[in-house]
Design an enzyme around this catalytic site. Sequence first.
Site, PDB file in Angstrom:
ATOM      1  N   ASP A 169       7.674   2.444   9.554  1.00 44.47           N
ATOM      2  CA  ASP A 169       7.303   1.862   8.270  1.00 44.47           C
ATOM      3  C   ASP A 169       5.948   1.196   8.471  1.00 44.47           C
ATOM      4  O   ASP A 169       5.356   1.275   9.556  1.00 44.47           O
ATOM      5  CB  ASP A 169       8.381   0.913   7.736  1.00 44.47           C
ATOM      6  CG  ASP A 169       8.614  -0.324   8.602  1.00 44.47           C
ATOM      7  OD1 ASP A 169       7.800  -0.603   9.500  1.00 44.47           O
ATOM      8  OD2 ASP A 169       9.626  -1.019   8.363  1.00 44.47           O
ATOM      9  N   CYS A 170       5.411   0.533   7.455  1.00 43.18           N
ATOM     10  CA  CYS A 170       4.025   0.046   7.556  1.00 43.18           C
ATOM     11  C   CYS A 170       3.858  -0.997   8.658  1.00 43.18           C
ATOM     12  O   CYS A 170       2.951  -0.912   9.492  1.00 43.18           O
ATOM     13  CB  CYS A 170       3.557  -0.497   6.208  1.00 43.18           C
ATOM     14  SG  CYS A 170       4.400  -1.990   5.635  1.00 43.18           S
ATOM     15  N   SER A 171       4.752  -1.998   8.693  1.00 38.69           N
ATOM     16  CA  SER A 171       4.611  -3.058   9.693  1.00 38.69           C
ATOM     17  C   SER A 171       5.136  -2.626  11.052  1.00 38.69           C
ATOM     18  O   SER A 171       4.664  -3.131  12.091  1.00 38.69           O
ATOM     19  CB  SER A 171       5.346  -4.316   9.224  1.00 38.69           C
ATOM     20  OG  SER A 171       6.712  -4.037   8.969  1.00 38.69           O
ATOM     21  N   GLU A 209      17.343  -2.279   8.775  1.00 30.60           N
ATOM     22  CA  GLU A 209      16.585  -3.483   9.134  1.00 30.60           C
ATOM     23  C   GLU A 209      15.403  -3.177  10.050  1.00 30.60           C
ATOM     24  O   GLU A 209      14.270  -3.550   9.791  1.00 30.60           O
ATOM     25  CB  GLU A 209      17.511  -4.500   9.816  1.00 30.60           C
ATOM     26  CG  GLU A 209      18.606  -5.056   8.922  1.00 30.60           C
ATOM     27  CD  GLU A 209      18.075  -6.021   7.880  1.00 30.60           C
ATOM     28  OE1 GLU A 209      16.867  -6.331   7.892  1.00 30.60           O
ATOM     29  OE2 GLU A 209      18.879  -6.471   7.047  1.00 30.60           O
ATOM     30  N   TYR A 213      14.814  -9.694  16.046  1.00 30.34           N
ATOM     31  CA  TYR A 213      15.147  -9.156  14.730  1.00 30.34           C
ATOM     32  C   TYR A 213      16.620  -8.757  14.683  1.00 30.34           C
ATOM     33  O   TYR A 213      17.094  -7.984  15.514  1.00 30.34           O
ATOM     34  CB  TYR A 213      14.277  -7.940  14.417  1.00 30.34           C
ATOM     35  CG  TYR A 213      13.962  -7.810  12.952  1.00 30.34           C
ATOM     36  CD1 TYR A 213      12.764  -8.289  12.427  1.00 30.34           C
ATOM     37  CD2 TYR A 213      14.873  -7.226  12.072  1.00 30.34           C
ATOM     38  CE1 TYR A 213      12.474  -8.182  11.070  1.00 30.34           C
ATOM     39  CE2 TYR A 213      14.597  -7.119  10.729  1.00 30.34           C
ATOM     40  CZ  TYR A 213      13.400  -7.601  10.229  1.00 30.34           C
ATOM     41  OH  TYR A 213      13.127  -7.511   8.892  1.00 30.34           O
ATOM     42  N   HIS A 220       2.731  -5.018   2.196  1.00 33.00           N
ATOM     43  CA  HIS A 220       2.172  -3.867   2.906  1.00 33.00           C
ATOM     44  C   HIS A 220       1.081  -4.316   3.868  1.00 33.00           C
ATOM     45  O   HIS A 220       0.406  -5.330   3.654  1.00 33.00           O
ATOM     46  CB  HIS A 220       1.580  -2.862   1.910  1.00 33.00           C
ATOM     47  CG  HIS A 220       1.158  -1.568   2.538  1.00 33.00           C
ATOM     48  ND1 HIS A 220       2.037  -0.716   3.158  1.00 33.00           N
ATOM     49  CD2 HIS A 220      -0.080  -0.982   2.657  1.00 33.00           C
ATOM     50  CE1 HIS A 220       1.381   0.338   3.616  1.00 33.00           C
ATOM     51  NE2 HIS A 220       0.099   0.197   3.325  1.00 33.00           N
ATOM     52  N   ASP A 237       7.485  -8.069  10.760  1.00 38.14           N
ATOM     53  CA  ASP A 237       7.303  -7.762   9.347  1.00 38.14           C
ATOM     54  C   ASP A 237       5.904  -8.097   8.849  1.00 38.14           C
ATOM     55  O   ASP A 237       5.248  -9.026   9.355  1.00 38.14           O
ATOM     56  CB  ASP A 237       8.325  -8.525   8.499  1.00 38.14           C
ATOM     57  CG  ASP A 237       9.726  -7.956   8.633  1.00 38.14           C
ATOM     58  OD1 ASP A 237       9.860  -6.788   9.038  1.00 38.14           O
ATOM     59  OD2 ASP A 237      10.690  -8.693   8.335  1.00 38.14           O
ATOM     60  N   HIS A 266      -2.776   3.746   7.777  1.00 38.73           N
ATOM     61  CA  HIS A 266      -1.518   3.055   7.490  1.00 38.73           C
ATOM     62  C   HIS A 266      -0.380   4.059   7.343  1.00 38.73           C
ATOM     63  O   HIS A 266      -0.592   5.262   7.197  1.00 38.73           O
ATOM     64  CB  HIS A 266      -1.658   2.207   6.216  1.00 38.73           C
ATOM     65  CG  HIS A 266      -1.821   3.002   4.951  1.00 38.73           C
ATOM     66  ND1 HIS A 266      -1.444   2.547   3.714  1.00 38.73           N
ATOM     67  CD2 HIS A 266      -2.328   4.257   4.715  1.00 38.73           C
ATOM     68  CE1 HIS A 266      -1.703   3.446   2.781  1.00 38.73           C
ATOM     69  NE2 HIS A 266      -2.244   4.494   3.362  1.00 38.73           N
TER      70      HIS A 266
END
Length: 400
Positions: free
Chosen positions: A301-303, A145, A180, A355, A320, A367
């Site tokens: 990760d991207c976010s 997560e 989260y 993304h 996110d 990114h």
Amino acid sequence: MRRLLVPVGLFLVIAALGLIFLPHDTLNPPRSENNGSSMILEVDSHTAAFSGNQIAEASNIRWTPIADTIAYERVQEQAAPVHSCEGQVMDKPRWVVTVPVATLWSEPNQARSIDRPSLGNPVQLKAWLQSMSLPDKLWLVGKLETQALLGTEVTLLDRRDDWLRVAVSGQNTPKNENGYPGWVPKDQLAEQTRQYDSCPIAVVSRPTAWLYEDASSMLRLEEISFNTELPIVFHEESRIGVVSRNEEIRWMNKSDVIVRDPSLDQGESKSQVTGEELVQTANSFLELPYLWAGTSGFGFDCSGFTYAVHRNHGITIPRDAKDQAKAGTEVNTDDLKPGDLLFYAYDKGKGKVHHVAMYIGEGMMIHSPKTERSIEIISMKTPAYAQEFAGARRYTELIT
């Protein structure tokens, strides 16, 4: 022959008498024995010409091992660390993360044997990441997560065997009002009984930094992540003492952190942040491998990448990408500035956002793309992304 022997004999007698009456210190410079090693006093940076008694009476002296070399040097006095802040006992304890990075899972008890280094306390995050092949990392997609850093407060939501379901404060999401949510091994959390809300906060500004045993030790105890926030309770010339796991005091180099005013809330800045500053921070992570659900300097990760870069500058944005695309200030493509976030969606930009990247100027973006790749800089016109472009948002103008 006898005439020659007489003056030679007289010379030897005189020399012997001279040795007998020489000061003892001349023959035996002041030494001590320590586990078989010769020791000598350090007193002045200039060569000393004192007697042993004079040296012993001098100030700022100590015995120092030497290898049969006589030299007297000044011992620099090191100021004692200053106790700068006190914690206060809380009426109700807080749950906090006690490992450098805790990884939250979508369900408990689904981790594989290869994931064990990430589940313990102490955690072995680098060993975990380095042990996984590409298929091993792809397996994590949808099963992790997010991540939470050392000292982060969490809200307890549920329990199941040796796992706790928690919500991570500061990671805004529609999934839970407290932060989260996800499952984490209970050994990676503890209840903190003292609060340090009035203490300045050390925020790690490098990809990773080390905790040390004390103010002068070179012994590295634990490597912690970018954006880790710990209260400062001691300080000295080049290091600060912070409250770490189980309220232990550990030491950090001042050069590894920025200091946040305790009067500001987490993720809040006291000054305007520029897009160029965001880009500079983002660039420090070039070539860092992608990690699904990652929010730390060990992998994003991207976010998680765009979230962490903003937060380090006092700007809290949603966790996110799909939620980041709904907040902030909408920006037209012709008005893009460095630091703006670029979003990409399925169905040629009209579907669900999947993304996010950061615009860095001159038609380029940085990114964290996907599991197979690392953080990189590419052109906005790269076909795979250009055809899915779904808009841009700016968060730097939210600071007042």
